[in-house]
Design an enzyme around this catalytic site. Structure first.
Site, PDB file in Angstrom:
ATOM      1  N   TYR A  37     -20.677 147.866   3.230  1.00  0.00           N
ATOM      2  CA  TYR A  37     -19.355 148.408   3.570  1.00  0.00           C
ATOM      3  C   TYR A  37     -19.255 149.940   3.490  1.00  0.00           C
ATOM      4  CZ  TYR A  37     -18.014 143.530   3.448  1.00  0.00           C
ATOM      5  OH  TYR A  37     -17.944 142.198   3.715  1.00  0.00           O
ATOM      6  N   LEU A  46     -18.934 134.479   0.061  1.00  0.00           N
ATOM      7  CA  LEU A  46     -19.280 133.785  -1.189  1.00  0.00           C
ATOM      8  C   LEU A  46     -20.007 134.703  -2.170  1.00  0.00           C
ATOM      9  CD1 LEU A  46     -20.462 130.265   0.051  1.00  0.00           C
ATOM     10  CD2 LEU A  46     -18.341 130.851  -1.116  1.00  0.00           C
ATOM     11  N   GLY A  47     -20.403 135.901  -1.701  1.00  0.00           N
ATOM     12  CA  GLY A  47     -21.212 136.801  -2.544  1.00  0.00           C
ATOM     13  C   GLY A  47     -20.542 137.115  -3.869  1.00  0.00           C
ATOM     14  N   LEU A  48     -19.283 137.534  -3.825  1.00  0.00           N
ATOM     15  CA  LEU A  48     -18.598 137.917  -5.073  1.00  0.00           C
ATOM     16  C   LEU A  48     -18.223 136.696  -5.911  1.00  0.00           C
ATOM     17  CD1 LEU A  48     -16.371 140.976  -4.086  1.00  0.00           C
ATOM     18  CD2 LEU A  48     -18.515 140.946  -5.349  1.00  0.00           C
ATOM     19  N   HIS A  85     -15.032 123.836   7.394  1.00  0.00           N
ATOM     20  CA  HIS A  85     -14.601 124.771   8.421  1.00  0.00           C
ATOM     21  C   HIS A  85     -15.724 125.772   8.745  1.00  0.00           C
ATOM     22  CE1 HIS A  85     -11.806 127.190  10.686  1.00  0.00           C
ATOM     23  NE2 HIS A  85     -12.312 128.249  10.083  1.00  0.00           N
ATOM     24  N   GLU A  86     -16.345 126.305   7.682  1.00  0.00           N
ATOM     25  CA  GLU A  86     -17.396 127.315   7.864  1.00  0.00           C
ATOM     26  C   GLU A  86     -18.628 126.736   8.540  1.00  0.00           C
ATOM     27  OE1 GLU A  86     -17.268 130.581   7.274  1.00  0.00           O
ATOM     28  OE2 GLU A  86     -15.159 130.258   6.771  1.00  0.00           O
ATOM     29  N   LEU A  87     -18.924 125.454   8.265  1.00  0.00           N
ATOM     30  CA  LEU A  87     -20.108 124.838   8.876  1.00  0.00           C
ATOM     31  C   LEU A  87     -19.839 124.470  10.331  1.00  0.00           C
ATOM     32  CD1 LEU A  87     -21.474 122.514   6.047  1.00  0.00           C
ATOM     33  CD2 LEU A  87     -22.647 124.453   7.068  1.00  0.00           C
ATOM     34  N   ARG A  94     -25.399 144.850  -2.328  1.00  0.00           N
ATOM     35  CA  ARG A  94     -25.476 144.607  -0.873  1.00  0.00           C
ATOM     36  C   ARG A  94     -24.120 144.827  -0.212  1.00  0.00           C
ATOM     37  NH1 ARG A  94     -30.302 143.377   0.929  1.00  0.00           N
ATOM     38  NH2 ARG A  94     -31.767 142.403  -0.510  1.00  0.00           N
ATOM     39  N   ASN A  95     -23.044 144.427  -0.925  1.00  0.00           N
ATOM     40  CA  ASN A  95     -21.690 144.712  -0.398  1.00  0.00           C
ATOM     41  C   ASN A  95     -21.498 146.220  -0.239  1.00  0.00           C
ATOM     42  OD1 ASN A  95     -20.888 142.107  -0.267  1.00  0.00           O
ATOM     43  ND2 ASN A  95     -19.584 142.151  -2.099  1.00  0.00           N
TER      44      ASN A  95
HETATM   45  N1  LIG Z   1     -17.974 147.468  -1.402  1.00  0.00           N
HETATM   46  C1  LIG Z   1     -17.007 146.906  -0.696  1.00  0.00           C
HETATM   47  N2  LIG Z   1     -16.230 147.657   0.125  1.00  0.00           N
HETATM   48  C2  LIG Z   1     -15.250 147.113   0.855  1.00  0.00           C
HETATM   49  N3  LIG Z   1     -14.930 145.786   0.826  1.00  0.00           N
HETATM   50  C3  LIG Z   1     -15.662 145.004   0.028  1.00  0.00           C
HETATM   51  C4  LIG Z   1     -16.729 145.494  -0.766  1.00  0.00           C
HETATM   52  N4  LIG Z   1     -17.248 144.465  -1.466  1.00  0.00           N
HETATM   53  C5  LIG Z   1     -16.557 143.382  -1.089  1.00  0.00           C
HETATM   54  N5  LIG Z   1     -15.611 143.687  -0.221  1.00  0.00           N
HETATM   55  C6  LIG Z   1     -14.621 142.772   0.370  1.00  0.00           C
HETATM   56  O1  LIG Z   1     -14.616 141.574  -0.351  1.00  0.00           O
HETATM   57  C7  LIG Z   1     -14.888 140.467   0.493  1.00  0.00           C
HETATM   58  C8  LIG Z   1     -15.652 139.437  -0.280  1.00  0.00           C
HETATM   59  O2  LIG Z   1     -16.905 139.877  -0.610  1.00  0.00           O
HETATM   60  P1  LIG Z   1     -18.102 138.867  -0.729  1.00  0.00           P
HETATM   61  O3  LIG Z   1     -19.288 139.581  -1.143  1.00  0.00           O
HETATM   62  O4  LIG Z   1     -17.640 137.741  -1.565  1.00  0.00           O
HETATM   63  O5  LIG Z   1     -18.221 138.283   0.742  1.00  0.00           O
HETATM   64  P2  LIG Z   1     -18.918 138.939   1.996  1.00  0.00           P
HETATM   65  O6  LIG Z   1     -19.636 140.175   1.607  1.00  0.00           O
HETATM   66  O7  LIG Z   1     -17.864 139.065   3.016  1.00  0.00           O
HETATM   67  O8  LIG Z   1     -19.919 137.797   2.425  1.00  0.00           O
HETATM   68  P3  LIG Z   1     -21.247 137.340   1.689  1.00  0.00           P
HETATM   69  O9  LIG Z   1     -20.977 135.983   1.244  1.00  0.00           O
HETATM   70  O10 LIG Z   1     -22.282 137.404   2.761  1.00  0.00           O
HETATM   71  O11 LIG Z   1     -21.497 138.284   0.564  1.00  0.00           O
HETATM   72  C9  LIG Z   1     -15.648 141.062   1.636  1.00  0.00           C
HETATM   73  O12 LIG Z   1     -15.507 140.283   2.788  1.00  0.00           O
HETATM   74  C10 LIG Z   1     -14.994 142.404   1.771  1.00  0.00           C
HETATM   75  O13 LIG Z   1     -13.817 142.306   2.527  1.00  0.00           O
HETATM   76 MG   LIG Z   2     -21.065 140.118   0.016  1.00  0.00          MG
END
Ligand SMILES: Nc1ncnc2c1ncn2[C@@H]1O[C@H](COP(=O)(O)OP(=O)(O)OP(=O)(O)O)[C@@H](O)[C@H]1O
Ligand SMILES: [Mg+2]
Length: 448
Positions: free
Chosen positions: A356, A413-415, A240-242, A351-352
């Site tokens: 955010y 996918l970051g977390l 789906h994402e691709l 980075r999150n």
């Molecule tokens: N510091 C934060 N403040 C608010 N929401 C957050 C924070 N960190 C994560 N989130 C929430 O958790 C979700 C999942 O985070 P995750 O890092 O997995 O994905 P992402 O940041 O959306 O994308 P990426 O894969 O580019 O990191 C985010 O989309 C966001 O809604």
């Molecule tokens: Mg992230």
């Protein structure tokens, strides 16, 4: 020692005992003279001799020892009458006949038990006699005691033991083979792709190692089912994402064909979308490497160096949002780990936080050892909107993007990667909304 051990032990033991018992009984029957010599030994007549003993007693009381002697002599010469004896204290018969020691012993014991098979008579001189008749073949009426039933033939206990142990072994073999058969068909069903198969339900009330094996099997199948479901979901999400950036690239190409003046703009769009696809594939590869255990080399990681490097890299991004990064590392901290994985985990969380947090706000990074010195705590806090309480448990799921995320810049996918990288280090990650606003992410790592 397990329950199955005792079951086997008791069953085998009982089977051997039954067989052994049968053999023992056969041997005993074969060699017990009392049972085999039925009626062959002379015996004292008991009830049926009463009239003769009464007559002898009467004669004795009338004519004394001499009268009794002639009475006995009469019996001796008449084969139709049972042999009648009168023995003194020394076991001597009144007619001087030989009396077998076992007959004397029988007479004494019958007299002691006041049996009417023996009469005790006393002369005027104080001499005591035991009066008794012997069972005679010629006088079936003097049958001393009911004839012993014939002892069972020796083959009977052996055969009985054989059949009982046969039934026993059959029942136990069935009892032990049944759960193994059930497990085997459960294995076959799972091998055939039916992951809903469970073995424990068919085990009934068993509480032994086989029942435990059934439970372990069920646990294993549940885990496989879970992992297959996760993989299927991931595959579905990945496609789906691709598909979305690909669709956008195709649209851009179409537009470029139709409107050549927009080619530079469309190329820019295509570049952005391919970058996004590249990032996505990069993150997926990272996850798959983590799951496959391809994790690099274990080394002594200088936490100070690792965090400082990540923070320095992130400053550019933070500056563009006027976000201040407050870094606080308490002393020198070292731990055994995989530098790249740890770096990726901390970087994704940081980075999150920068992504955010509000513009013109502050992100704090605090690293310190726990009180025991066995745990490293890295707390990363921001001043953003935080995560809705209902979403907190989902933010580690692949492709989960919360309501505050900018979908175009997020993959989700970051977390997931951070969690997997930390789990590889037997670490933990906790997230909570701060009272004063913003999210607090706490990374806990064991320090060995
Ligand atoms: N510091 C934060 N403040 C608010 N929401 C957050 C924070 N960190 C994560 N989130 C929430 O958790 C979700 C999942 O985070 P995750 O890092 O997995 O994905 P992402 O940041 O959306 O994308 P990426 O894969 O580019 O990191 C985010 O989309 C966001 O809604
Ligand atoms: Mg992230």
């Amino acid at each position: 020692m397990g329950t199955l051990f005792w079951k086997f032990f008791i069953v085998i033991w009982l089977a051997l005992l039954t067989m052994g018992g049968g053999m023992g009984a056969a041997f005993w029957l074969r060699h017990n003279p009392a049972l085999n010599a039925n009626g062959a030994e002379p015996q004292i007549a008991v009830n049926s001799a009463a009239p003769y003993l009464n007559a002898a007693n009467l004669i004795f009381s009338k004519s004394g020892v001499n009268g009794l002697r002639s009475f006995l002599a009469e019996f001796r010469h008449n084969p139709a009458l049972p042999p009648l004896f009168a023995t003194d204290d020394f076991g001597k018969d009144l007619l001087g006949r030989e009396v077998a020691p076992n007959i004397l012993a029988q007479a004494k014991s019958l007299a002691a038990s006041h049996s009417n098979g023996v009469r005790r008579i006393k002369t005027g001189e104080g001499q005591t006699y035991l009066l008794f008749a012997l069972y005679s073949e010629n006088n079936p009426s003097t049958n001393p005691r009911p004839l012993q039933p014939d002892p069972p033939p020796p083959w009977l206990p052996i055969t009985l033991g054989f059949f009982i142990s046969l039934i026993f072994s059959g029942v136990s073999a069935w009892y032990f083979a049944k759960p193994i058969r059930q497990l085997r068909s459960a294995f076959a069903a799972v091998a055939g792709g039916d992951l809903n198969t469970r073995a424990d339900r068919t085990m009934g009330q068993r509480h032994d190692e086989l029942a435990d094996l059934g439970k372990n099997f069920d646990h294993m199948v549940s885990q496989i089912q879970l992992s297959v479901n996760v993989q299927q979901r991931l595959l579905h999400d990945v496609s789906h994402e691709l598909r979305s950036p690909l669709a956008r690239i195709q649209t851009a190409i179409g537009l470029a064909y139709q409107q050549p003046d927009k080619i530079p703009l469309m190329l820019e769009r295509i570049e952005k979308e391919s970058q996004r696809m590249n990032d996505l594939i990069g993150e997926l590869l990272a996850i798959s490497r983590l799951e496959a255990g391809v994790i690099g080399k274990l080394e002594v990681v200088d936490i100070n160096e690792l965090i400082t490097e990540i923070v320095e890299d992130a400053r550019l991004e933070a500056d563009s949002k006027n976000v201040e990064i407050d870094l606080n590392i308490a002393g020198e901290i070292f731990l055994q780990g995989y530098y790249d994985l740890l770096s990726r985990a901390v970087e994704n969380v940081l980075r999150n936080a920068i992504k955010y947090t509000r513009s013109h706000s502050k992100v704090s990074v605090d690293a310190k050892l726990g009180v025991s010195g066995h745990q490293l705590h890295i707390d990363i806090t921001d001043q953003g909107p935080g995560v809705a309480e209902t979403e907190l448990s989902s933010i580690f799921d692949p492709f989960f993007r919360g309501s505050h995320s900018q979908k175009s810049q997020s993959i989700g996918l970051g977390l997931t990667i951070a969690l997997k990288a930390l789990e590889t280090h037997h670490g933990k990650i906790n997230v909570s909304n701060r009272v004063e606003g913003g999210l607090k992410v706490e990374i806990i790592l064991p320090v060995t």
